[in-house]
Design an enzyme around this catalytic site. Structure first.
Site, PDB file in Angstrom:
ATOM      1  N   SER A   1      -1.054  10.717   5.622  1.00 21.83           N
ATOM      2  CA  SER A   1      -0.117  10.645   6.755  1.00 21.83           C
ATOM      3  C   SER A   1       1.277  11.068   6.325  1.00 21.83           C
ATOM      4  O   SER A   1       2.000  11.739   7.067  1.00 21.83           O
ATOM      5  CB  SER A   1      -0.041   9.215   7.285  1.00 21.83           C
ATOM      6  OG  SER A   1      -1.120   8.935   8.139  1.00 21.83           O
TER       7      SER A   1
ATOM      8  N   LYS B   1       0.836  -1.199   0.000  1.00 23.66           N
ATOM      9  CA  LYS B   1       0.000   0.000   0.000  1.00 23.66           C
ATOM     10  C   LYS B   1       0.873   1.253   0.000  1.00 23.66           C
ATOM     11  O   LYS B   1       0.690   2.174  -0.789  1.00 23.66           O
ATOM     12  CB  LYS B   1      -0.883  -0.023   1.246  1.00 23.66           C
ATOM     13  CG  LYS B   1      -1.821   1.150   1.358  1.00 23.66           C
ATOM     14  CD  LYS B   1      -2.456   1.284   2.738  1.00 23.66           C
ATOM     15  CE  LYS B   1      -3.041  -0.005   3.273  1.00 23.66           C
ATOM     16  NZ  LYS B   1      -4.030   0.232   4.335  1.00 23.66           N
TER      17      LYS B   1
ATOM     18  N   ASP C   1      -5.677   3.204  13.521  1.00 26.34           N
ATOM     19  CA  ASP C   1      -6.376   2.151  12.773  1.00 26.34           C
ATOM     20  C   ASP C   1      -7.645   1.898  13.614  1.00 26.34           C
ATOM     21  O   ASP C   1      -8.033   2.779  14.397  1.00 26.34           O
ATOM     22  CB  ASP C   1      -5.490   0.899  12.637  1.00 26.34           C
ATOM     23  CG  ASP C   1      -6.004  -0.070  11.577  1.00 26.34           C
ATOM     24  OD1 ASP C   1      -5.694   0.129  10.390  1.00 26.34           O
ATOM     25  OD2 ASP C   1      -6.737  -1.026  11.920  1.00 26.34           O
TER      26      ASP C   1
ATOM     27  N   LYS D   1       3.120  -2.184  11.308  1.00 21.87           N
ATOM     28  CA  LYS D   1       1.796  -2.111  11.942  1.00 21.87           C
ATOM     29  C   LYS D   1       1.942  -2.531  13.396  1.00 21.87           C
ATOM     30  O   LYS D   1       2.832  -3.309  13.735  1.00 21.87           O
ATOM     31  CB  LYS D   1       0.827  -3.073  11.235  1.00 21.87           C
ATOM     32  CG  LYS D   1      -0.610  -2.689  11.396  1.00 21.87           C
ATOM     33  CD  LYS D   1      -1.028  -1.695  10.325  1.00 21.87           C
ATOM     34  CE  LYS D   1      -2.436  -1.192  10.503  1.00 21.87           C
ATOM     35  NZ  LYS D   1      -2.899  -0.455   9.313  1.00 21.87           N
TER      36      LYS D   1
HETATM   37  N1  GLU Z   1      -4.255   2.373   9.425  1.00 19.74           N
HETATM   38  C1  GLU Z   1      -4.281   3.063   8.179  1.00 19.74           C
HETATM   39  C2  GLU Z   1      -4.053   2.077   7.059  1.00 19.74           C
HETATM   40  O1  GLU Z   1      -4.501   0.975   7.136  1.00 19.74           O
HETATM   41  C3  GLU Z   1      -3.393   4.284   8.154  1.00 19.74           C
HETATM   42  C4  GLU Z   1      -1.950   4.056   8.377  1.00 19.74           C
HETATM   43  C5  GLU Z   1      -1.132   5.340   8.480  1.00 19.74           C
HETATM   44  O2  GLU Z   1      -1.668   6.418   8.273  1.00 19.74           O
HETATM   45  O3  GLU Z   1       0.055   5.207   8.792  1.00 19.74           O
HETATM   46  O4  GLU Z   1      -3.441   2.371   6.055  1.00 19.74           O
END
Ligand code: GLU
Length: 456
Positions: free
Chosen positions: A387, A114, A166, A126
């Site tokens: 972000s 991603k 998240d 994560k």
């Molecule tokens: N938790 C979000 C995602 O699944 C955002 C992660 C972020 O902004 O670092 O991409």
């Protein structure tokens, strides 16, 4: 004789027993990469895939906190720093009772691709905890976040690892986490967490970025097939931040959103969740902390609540024909039986919003029976892209205006769509092979960086 990809999948399952969500994503992603492996035999020699599926570092820690009645609780804390080939680890923290390594690792693994797809310099990671924020007082949330950060702070930094939110971690939790980081480190380090409040370095637009990005991605997917999102009937699951941002952008673009859902059932609103009041009410529902969506039908009597059901059968329940489904709740929300309902209702487009919301067999069925399926790691990349814009804002000691952020984000989503469509066409023969295309386009940059950096 098993292929390289098949061998790595099997080996990974054996080495990570019981981590079913992690197995699922590794299988889905690596299978897509088969034609790339054929074109690059040097990847196998360099054990590139074996390295990709093994986190660079995994941290597990104890979180001790006291509730309002003086009872002491112990939770597990995690941070999996998966891949830093193209930038510092970046990814959210999830607080939910079902969190265990299999969930954090699936999210961390997805995050590599991603983040690469955004075109920005961020690696994948994560973290989270098996802490359940539902029903906790504000003081309990603060004490938990402080205890969590008292361990996590030593592993993160603006150029090392940048956590965000998240499920279960929103602006309030990020505030408490950031406050504790700053207290321990005695450094402002604005870019150490993203999703911060606006007065202390947060980026305008971050809250709605994921949802906006999903709809912009879906818009491109429809456009490529000669369809306009305007006037379309859309069904989504969930009623959190992602659902809210999705509802808001759908409203702006003139699409009619007819469902939301929670663990208690789903809401069908035949008039559409399309007014400012209704869209804003989603935020109120989430903020209630009750994790139920039924009150929507009390507030707006034209809507009906279907207890214990999911919105994938809205056609069977109400006769409403949906043009686009967007699961925005959580992993494995759409199973084979639901995929069949979706296809039976004559729907041609499906775009994942939540991370891995579709089981692998259901995803394969949808890909076979629909015009186009947008994968989460591409469609929901707007959140993490925003972000990264926040990180840039913080390191440049500046502030970006709302419209600047939206413009950048919109362009990023168009670029992501094009990258997926082009890779899909190159390796799978169609611009609608977006699931495979996203895996390949995300992988290519990381693979090149890993090869250039030697055996690390
Ligand atoms: N938790 C979000 C995602 O699944 C955002 C992660 C972020 O902004 O670092 O991409």
């Amino acid at each position: 004789m098993a292929t390289y990809v098949e061998r790595v999948i099997e080996e990974c399952k054996k080495r990570n027993p019981g981590e079913v969500e992690f197995h699922q994503t590794v299988e889905e992603v690596l299978t897509s990469l088969a034609p790339v492996m054929d074109a690059h035999p040097e990847y196998e020699k360099a054990a590139l895939l074996e390295r990709l599926v093994e986190p660079e570092r995994g941290i597990t820690f104890r979180v001790v906190w006291e509730d309002d009645n003086g009872n002491v609780h112990v939770n597990k804390g995690y941070r999996y720093q998966f891949n830093s080939a193209i930038g510092p680890y970046k990814g959210g923290l999830r607080f939910a009772p079902n969190v265990y390594p299999g969930i954090i690792k699936f999210l961390g693994f997805e995050q590599i691709f991603k983040n690469s797809l955004t075109g920005l310099p961020i690696g994948g990671g994560k973290g989270g905890s098996d802490f359940d924020p539902n029903g906790k007082s504000d003081a309990e949330i603060m004490r938990f976040c402080q205890a969590f950060m008292t361990e996590l702070y030593r592993h993160i930094g603006p150029d090392t690892d940048v956590p965000a939110g998240d499920l279960g971690v929103g602006a309030r939790e990020i505030g408490y986490l950031f406050g504790q980081y700053k207290r321990i480190r005695d450094r402002f380090d604005g870019g150490v967490l993203t999703g911060k409040g606006i007065p202390y370095g947060g980026c305008l637009g971050r809250t709605e970025a994921t949802g906006f990005g999903i709809v912009w991605y879906a818009e491109e997917m429809l456009k490529a097939n000669g369809e306009d999102i305007k006037g379309k009937t859309v069904a989504i699951s969930g009623f959190g931040n992602v659902s809210w941002g999705t509802a808001w952008k759908l409203q702006q673009l003139g699409a009619k959103l007819v469902t939301i859902s929670g663990p208690d059932g789903y809401i069908y609103d035949p008039e559409g969740i399309s007014t400012d009041e209704k869209v804003a009410y989603l935020l109120e529902l989430r903020a209630s902390g009750k994790n139920i969506c039924a009150p929507y039908a009390e507030k707006f009597p034209e809507a009906t609540f279907y207890p214990g059901k999911k919105p994938w059968g809205v056609f069977q329940d109400t006769g409403c024909k949906v043009d686009l489904f967007i699961p925005c709740a959580m992993q494995n929300d759409v199973h084979m039986e639901h995929a069949k309902q979706i296809v039976e209702g004559g729907c041609k487009f499906y775009c994942e919003g939540a991370n891995m919301p579709t089981t692998n067999d259901a995803l394969a069925y949808l890909m076979e029976n629909m015009t186009a399926v947008g994968p989460a790691k591409a469609a929901n990349a707007g959140g993490v892209a925003c972000s990264c814009i926040e990180m840039g804002q913080n390191s440049g000691h500046t502030v970006f205006q709302h419209q600047d952020v939206y413009d950048q984000l919109h362009q990023i989503m168009i670029n992501i769509y094009n990258a997926c469509a082009n890779a899909g066409e190159k390796y799978y023969g169609s611009k609608n092979c977006l699931v495979q295309g996203a895996n390949i386009a995300g992988f290519e940059k990381v693979a090149e960086a890993m090869m250039a950096q030697g055996l690390v």
